[in-house]
Design an enzyme around this catalytic site. Structure first.
Site, PDB file in Angstrom:
ATOM      1  N   ARG A  49       6.341 -16.176   0.715  1.00 28.91           N
ATOM      2  CA  ARG A  49       6.716 -15.028   1.547  1.00 28.91           C
ATOM      3  C   ARG A  49       7.395 -15.475   2.838  1.00 28.91           C
ATOM      4  O   ARG A  49       8.343 -14.837   3.303  1.00 28.91           O
ATOM      5  CB  ARG A  49       5.465 -14.195   1.876  1.00 28.91           C
ATOM      6  CG  ARG A  49       5.779 -13.038   2.819  1.00 28.91           C
ATOM      7  CD  ARG A  49       4.700 -12.009   2.861  1.00 28.91           C
ATOM      8  NE  ARG A  49       3.712 -12.283   3.891  1.00 28.91           N
ATOM      9  CZ  ARG A  49       2.843 -11.381   4.352  1.00 28.91           C
ATOM     10  NH1 ARG A  49       2.832 -10.165   3.862  1.00 28.91           N
ATOM     11  NH2 ARG A  49       1.977 -11.705   5.292  1.00 28.91           N
ATOM     12  N   ARG A  90       7.273  -4.124   0.168  1.00 24.46           N
ATOM     13  CA  ARG A  90       6.545  -5.323   0.584  1.00 24.46           C
ATOM     14  C   ARG A  90       5.955  -5.140   1.969  1.00 24.46           C
ATOM     15  O   ARG A  90       6.606  -4.566   2.846  1.00 24.46           O
ATOM     16  CB  ARG A  90       7.491  -6.526   0.623  1.00 24.46           C
ATOM     17  CG  ARG A  90       7.819  -6.994  -0.727  1.00 24.46           C
ATOM     18  CD  ARG A  90       8.713  -8.181  -0.780  1.00 24.46           C
ATOM     19  NE  ARG A  90       9.055  -8.349  -2.166  1.00 24.46           N
ATOM     20  CZ  ARG A  90       8.256  -8.895  -3.067  1.00 24.46           C
ATOM     21  NH1 ARG A  90       7.094  -9.366  -2.699  1.00 24.46           N
ATOM     22  NH2 ARG A  90       8.630  -8.964  -4.324  1.00 24.46           N
ATOM     23  N   LEU A 112       5.129  -6.450   5.478  1.00 19.73           N
ATOM     24  CA  LEU A 112       5.744  -7.457   6.345  1.00 19.73           C
ATOM     25  C   LEU A 112       4.659  -8.288   7.029  1.00 19.73           C
ATOM     26  O   LEU A 112       3.613  -7.765   7.414  1.00 19.73           O
ATOM     27  CB  LEU A 112       6.613  -6.768   7.400  1.00 19.73           C
ATOM     28  CG  LEU A 112       7.755  -5.905   6.860  1.00 19.73           C
ATOM     29  CD1 LEU A 112       8.476  -5.211   8.014  1.00 19.73           C
ATOM     30  CD2 LEU A 112       8.733  -6.734   6.036  1.00 19.73           C
ATOM     31  N   HIS A 125       6.496   7.317   5.048  1.00 21.60           N
ATOM     32  CA  HIS A 125       5.448   7.342   4.020  1.00 21.60           C
ATOM     33  C   HIS A 125       5.241   8.790   3.563  1.00 21.60           C
ATOM     34  O   HIS A 125       5.183   9.696   4.397  1.00 21.60           O
ATOM     35  CB  HIS A 125       4.151   6.766   4.597  1.00 21.60           C
ATOM     36  CG  HIS A 125       3.072   6.692   3.571  1.00 21.60           C
ATOM     37  ND1 HIS A 125       3.062   5.728   2.582  1.00 21.60           N
ATOM     38  CD2 HIS A 125       1.984   7.466   3.355  1.00 21.60           C
ATOM     39  CE1 HIS A 125       2.005   5.915   1.813  1.00 21.60           C
ATOM     40  NE2 HIS A 125       1.339   6.963   2.263  1.00 21.60           N
ATOM     41  N   ASP A 138       0.968   0.834   6.101  1.00 26.64           N
ATOM     42  CA  ASP A 138       1.126   2.244   6.469  1.00 26.64           C
ATOM     43  C   ASP A 138       0.311   2.597   7.713  1.00 26.64           C
ATOM     44  O   ASP A 138      -0.385   3.609   7.765  1.00 26.64           O
ATOM     45  CB  ASP A 138       0.767   3.155   5.290  1.00 26.64           C
ATOM     46  CG  ASP A 138       1.681   2.909   4.101  1.00 26.64           C
ATOM     47  OD1 ASP A 138       2.871   2.618   4.325  1.00 26.64           O
ATOM     48  OD2 ASP A 138       1.210   2.986   2.961  1.00 26.64           O
ATOM     49  N   ASP A 145       3.236  -1.820  12.199  1.00 26.50           N
ATOM     50  CA  ASP A 145       2.488  -3.000  12.645  1.00 26.50           C
ATOM     51  C   ASP A 145       2.161  -3.815  11.391  1.00 26.50           C
ATOM     52  O   ASP A 145       2.696  -3.546  10.325  1.00 26.50           O
ATOM     53  CB  ASP A 145       1.262  -2.600  13.483  1.00 26.50           C
ATOM     54  CG  ASP A 145       0.278  -1.757  12.700  1.00 26.50           C
ATOM     55  OD1 ASP A 145       0.332  -1.779  11.451  1.00 26.50           O
ATOM     56  OD2 ASP A 145      -0.553  -1.076  13.325  1.00 26.50           O
ATOM     57  N   SER A 205      17.309   7.257  -1.285  1.00 25.02           N
ATOM     58  CA  SER A 205      17.688   8.590  -0.800  1.00 25.02           C
ATOM     59  C   SER A 205      17.469   8.715   0.717  1.00 25.02           C
ATOM     60  O   SER A 205      18.216   9.429   1.394  1.00 25.02           O
ATOM     61  CB  SER A 205      16.939   9.694  -1.556  1.00 25.02           C
ATOM     62  OG  SER A 205      15.584   9.719  -1.202  1.00 25.02           O
ATOM     63  N   ASN A 206      16.477   8.034   1.253  1.00 24.21           N
ATOM     64  CA  ASN A 206      16.302   8.070   2.718  1.00 24.21           C
ATOM     65  C   ASN A 206      17.417   7.331   3.436  1.00 24.21           C
ATOM     66  O   ASN A 206      17.834   7.734   4.518  1.00 24.21           O
ATOM     67  CB  ASN A 206      14.926   7.514   3.104  1.00 24.21           C
ATOM     68  CG  ASN A 206      13.833   8.551   2.953  1.00 24.21           C
ATOM     69  OD1 ASN A 206      13.771   9.510   3.708  1.00 24.21           O
ATOM     70  ND2 ASN A 206      13.002   8.381   1.935  1.00 24.21           N
TER      71      ASN A 206
HETATM   72  C1  GRF Z   1       9.869   7.667  -0.242  1.00 21.92           C
HETATM   73  O1  GRF Z   1       9.013   8.618  -0.821  1.00 21.92           O
HETATM   74  C2  GRF Z   1       9.216   7.011   0.945  1.00 21.92           C
HETATM   75  O2  GRF Z   1       8.385   7.875   1.657  1.00 21.92           O
HETATM   76  C3  GRF Z   1       8.402   5.919   0.285  1.00 21.92           C
HETATM   77  O3  GRF Z   1       9.218   5.440  -0.750  1.00 21.92           O
HETATM   78  C4  GRF Z   1      10.099   6.481  -1.182  1.00 21.92           C
HETATM   79  C5  GRF Z   1      11.491   5.945  -1.065  1.00 21.92           C
HETATM   80  O4  GRF Z   1      12.431   6.850  -1.587  1.00 21.92           O
HETATM   81  N1  GRF Z   1       8.040   4.910   1.241  1.00 21.92           N
HETATM   82  P1  GRF Z   1      13.982   6.569  -1.439  1.00 21.92           P
HETATM   83  O5  GRF Z   1      14.231   5.178  -2.019  1.00 21.92           O
HETATM   84  O6  GRF Z   1      14.328   6.619   0.019  1.00 21.92           O
HETATM   85  O7  GRF Z   1      14.657   7.630  -2.238  1.00 21.92           O
END
Ligand code: GRF
Length: 208
Positions: free
Chosen positions: A70, A96, A98, A114, A150, A146, A18-19
């Site tokens: 990895r 994952r 990095l 996050h 998070d 980094d 969704s992002n």
């Molecule tokens: C979001 O809550 C983001 O903050 C976290 O993972 C989720 C990803 O959601 N890191 P989407 O796949 O972008 O819907």
């Protein structure tokens, strides 16, 4: 801003996407001077890949289990990013961590989102952690990446009030709505303003 034309960005995801959609929509509306040059997932069946393809975006799975370690997995991802001419990397639900080597390949050019107000509640299930702690306000954070989990200088945060009776799903949904504003906002700021990193702080030049 780097040169002329939209900046080529990759979105790395492991799930829903969704992002990714929010970033793409903001770019399409002309709010962020960037274009999505590649959507890449470590999971072949990530719904975000399908959503990318539906929008005509180049989408690629590079599954972790096809590589012995990895290092070789990340090398394949880096090669794909280079082939696509990517300048910025947006992690959006990419599950994952990095390696320092990967992070050093895109210095100060990798972003993550996050679902908490960092440094509170890093790691998995941030919304559940926030509810369990009893905070009255949580939210979301977009930060430069980094090599720690998070971590990295914070670009944008948006607060979300915790309501009485919130469960994890209800809080996560309200935070997600803010994520969809915060991520395009952060990328736009970084691409259009002058900024520098001093220690933990990302500083925007006034008027720049
Ligand atoms: C979001 O809550 C983001 O903050 C976290 O993972 C989720 C990803 O959601 N890191 P989407 O796949 O972008 O819907």
């Amino acid at each position: 801003m780097s040169g002329a034309g939209p900046v080529p960005v990759a979105v790395l995801l492991s799930g829903r996407g969704s992002n990714l959609i929010a970033l793409h929509a903001a770019m399409t509306r002309g709010e962020v001077p960037a274009r999505i040059a590649l959507v890449l997932s470590d999971h072949e069946d990530a719904p975000g890949l399908e959503r990318a393809r539906e929008r005509g975006l180049p989408a690629l799975a590079i599954p972790r289990q096809q590589f012995p370690d990895r290092e070789s997995h990340e090398a394949a991802i880096l090669a794909a990013l280079r082939r696509a001419g990517v300048e910025w990397v947006c992690l959006a639900g990419y599950l994952r961590l990095l390696s320092p080597r990967f992070v050093a390949s895109f210095p100060e050019r990798i972003l993550n989102i996050h679902p908490s107000l960092l440094p509170a509640f890093p790691g998995l299930h941030a919304q559940r952690q926030a509810l369990g702690h009893g905070v009255r306000v949580s939210g979301c954070t977009v930060h430069l990446v980094d090599a720690e989990l998070d971590s990295g200088p914070i670009v944008v945060q948006r607060p979300v009030a915790v309501a009485e009776g919130d469960d994890e799903a209800a809080l996560a949904a309200r935070i997600l709505a803010e994520e969809h504003l915060a991520y395009p906002d952060a990328l736009r700021l970084l691409l259009t303003r002058r900024w520098r990193v001093e220690g933990r702080r990302l500083i925007f030049t006034p008027g720049g």
